[in-house]
Design a protein around this motif. Structure first.
Motif, mmCIF file in Angstrom:
data_model
loop_
_atom_site.group_PDB
_atom_site.id
_atom_site.type_symbol
_atom_site.label_atom_id
_atom_site.label_comp_id
_atom_site.label_asym_id
_atom_site.label_seq_id
_atom_site.Cartn_x
_atom_site.Cartn_y
_atom_site.Cartn_z
ATOM 1 N N VAL A 1 -15.651 117.660 0.283
ATOM 2 C CA VAL A 1 -15.656 116.194 0.460
ATOM 3 C C VAL A 1 -14.587 115.591 -0.451
ATOM 4 O O VAL A 1 -14.564 115.873 -1.651
ATOM 5 N N ILE A 2 -13.707 114.788 0.148
ATOM 6 C CA ILE A 2 -12.702 114.101 -0.677
ATOM 7 C C ILE A 2 -13.254 112.745 -1.081
ATOM 8 O O ILE A 2 -14.084 112.150 -0.384
ATOM 9 N N ILE A 3 -12.788 112.259 -2.214
ATOM 10 C CA ILE A 3 -13.274 110.967 -2.717
ATOM 11 C C ILE A 3 -12.135 110.247 -3.444
ATOM 12 O O ILE A 3 -11.310 110.885 -4.107
ATOM 13 N N GLY A 4 -12.116 108.941 -3.303
ATOM 14 C CA GLY A 4 -11.100 108.142 -3.991
ATOM 15 C C GLY A 4 -11.310 106.665 -3.715
ATOM 16 O O GLY A 4 -12.284 106.275 -3.054
ATOM 17 N N TYR A 5 -10.389 105.857 -4.237
ATOM 18 C CA TYR A 5 -10.433 104.429 -3.932
ATOM 19 C C TYR A 5 -9.757 104.229 -2.572
ATOM 20 O O TYR A 5 -8.598 104.657 -2.399
ATOM 21 N N PRO A 6 -10.443 103.598 -1.628
ATOM 22 C CA PRO A 6 -9.849 103.451 -0.290
ATOM 23 C C PRO A 6 -8.735 102.414 -0.265
ATOM 24 O O PRO A 6 -8.824 101.408 -0.967
ATOM 25 N N LYS A 7 -7.689 102.677 0.528
ATOM 26 C CA LYS A 7 -6.697 101.622 0.755
ATOM 27 C C LYS A 7 -7.314 100.581 1.671
ATOM 28 O O LYS A 7 -7.036 99.400 1.581
ATOM 29 N N ASP A 8 -8.178 101.059 2.554
ATOM 30 C CA ASP A 8 -8.770 100.190 3.556
ATOM 31 C C ASP A 8 -10.062 100.855 4.043
ATOM 32 O O ASP A 8 -10.137 102.085 4.051
ATOM 33 N N ILE A 9 -11.040 100.054 4.425
ATOM 34 C CA ILE A 9 -12.253 100.664 4.989
ATOM 35 C C ILE A 9 -12.284 100.346 6.486
ATOM 36 O O ILE A 9 -12.360 99.172 6.875
ATOM 37 N N PRO A 10 -12.180 101.379 7.327
ATOM 38 C CA PRO A 10 -12.167 101.110 8.773
ATOM 39 C C PRO A 10 -13.523 100.608 9.265
ATOM 40 O O PRO A 10 -14.541 100.768 8.568
ATOM 41 N N GLY A 11 -13.521 100.041 10.459
ATOM 42 C CA GLY A 11 -14.789 99.631 11.067
ATOM 43 C C GLY A 11 -15.550 100.861 11.538
ATOM 44 O O GLY A 11 -15.029 101.983 11.507
ATOM 45 N N VAL A 12 -16.750 100.631 12.009
ATOM 46 C CA VAL A 12 -17.576 101.753 12.484
ATOM 47 C C VAL A 12 -16.971 102.287 13.788
ATOM 48 O O VAL A 12 -16.811 101.530 14.741
ATOM 49 N N PRO A 13 -16.600 103.581 13.818
ATOM 50 C CA PRO A 13 -16.090 104.120 15.083
ATOM 51 C C PRO A 13 -17.199 104.076 16.138
ATOM 52 O O PRO A 13 -18.387 104.122 15.799
ATOM 53 N N LEU B 1 -24.714 101.499 5.210
ATOM 54 C CA LEU B 1 -24.538 102.321 6.415
ATOM 55 C C LEU B 1 -23.254 101.958 7.149
ATOM 56 O O LEU B 1 -22.595 102.815 7.742
ATOM 57 N N THR B 2 -22.892 100.682 7.086
ATOM 58 C CA THR B 2 -21.675 100.231 7.779
ATOM 59 C C THR B 2 -20.425 100.568 6.975
ATOM 60 O O THR B 2 -19.411 100.997 7.528
ATOM 61 N N LYS B 3 -20.529 100.384 5.664
ATOM 62 C CA LYS B 3 -19.344 100.584 4.804
ATOM 63 C C LYS B 3 -19.030 102.053 4.541
ATOM 64 O O LYS B 3 -17.923 102.405 4.175
ATOM 65 N N ARG B 4 -20.008 102.933 4.694
ATOM 66 C CA ARG B 4 -19.751 104.366 4.488
ATOM 67 C C ARG B 4 -18.979 104.891 5.694
ATOM 68 O O ARG B 4 -19.539 105.174 6.725
#
Ligand SMILES: Cc1cc2nc3c(=O)[nH]c(=O)nc-3n(C[C@H](O)[C@H](O)[C@H](O)COP(=O)(O)O)c2cc1C
Length: 188
Positions: free
Chosen positions: A164-176, A7-10
């Motif tokens: 929906v776009i999908i790919g390898y993230p450069k970075d995963i932001p924190g939960v807004p 839930l946090t990482k999505r």
């Protein structure tokens, strides 16, 4: 990854590595999306996968053009903050992601938005569990050009609900920031 971590990482990610999503994993993610609930278990969702970057750019340009047209005719249609962004020829609504998936279904079905939204939700969680990032792009839904719709294989009877776009993230932001839940009443 446990459920809380999922839930946090999505997160909605708008910056991707220049790396393709393997098709076999994408198919697994699509299969898992189909575990979503749907009205009367109709499972009305269909999936269109676009990995051709030139086509993704054309889809972005077409959606921007139609949004601007609607905005000119009805300024209350969406926030005017978007106008400059949509007029920026370098802005790709799909953020140059390597893969775009349209979740689509029959126009005439009453529950189609809810059913496809649930499938999109499962898609985003499934992708996250496999190390990918996603973002639902409503700005990319406004495709009217029949030639382009034929090119991506959208039948006349269907409409796009969730790009929906999908790919390898450069970075995963924190939960807004999230507002606390508003529980209107507990009737006990
Ligand atoms: C129906 C829907 C439409 C969205 N459309 C866009 C969009 O067009 N462009 C975009 O960058 N993000 C879009 N998003 C992503 C939201 O901005 C994002 O979910 C929100 O800021 C919360 O961030 P989070 O997903 O990381 O929790 C959309 C999300 C949803 C659910």
């Amino acid at each position: 990854m446990d459920y809380s971590e999922l839930l946090t990482k999505r997160r909605s990610v708008r910056d991707y590595e220049d790396k393709e999503v393997p098709l076999d994993i994408l198919i697994q993610i699509i299969n898992e999306s189909c575990l979503a609930p749907s009205s009367s278990n109709r499972q009305p969702w269909r999936f269109i996968v676009v990995t051709n970057r030139e086509v993704i750019k054309r889809l972005s340009d077409e959606s921007k053009r139609n949004l601007l047209h609607d905005l000119e005719r009805n300024p209350d249609f969406m926030s005017s903050n978007y106008e400059a962004l949509l007029r920026n020829q370098h802005f790709n609504v799909f953020y140059n992601a390597p893969c775009l998936v349209f979740i689509v279904g029959p126009k005439k079905l009453l529950s189609i938005e809810v059913d496809c939204a649930l499938a999109a939700s499962y898609f985003m969680f499934s992708a996250c569990a496999k190390g990918f990032a996603t973002c639902w792009i409503d700005l990319g839904r406004f495709i009217n050009d029949r030639e382009l719709l034929d090119l991506i294989g959208l039948p006349e009877r269907d409409r796009i609900v969730a790009p929906v776009i999908i790919g390898y993230p450069k970075d995963i932001p924190g939960v807004p920031c999230r507002m606390g839940p508003e529980v209107l009443k507990i009737v006990s």
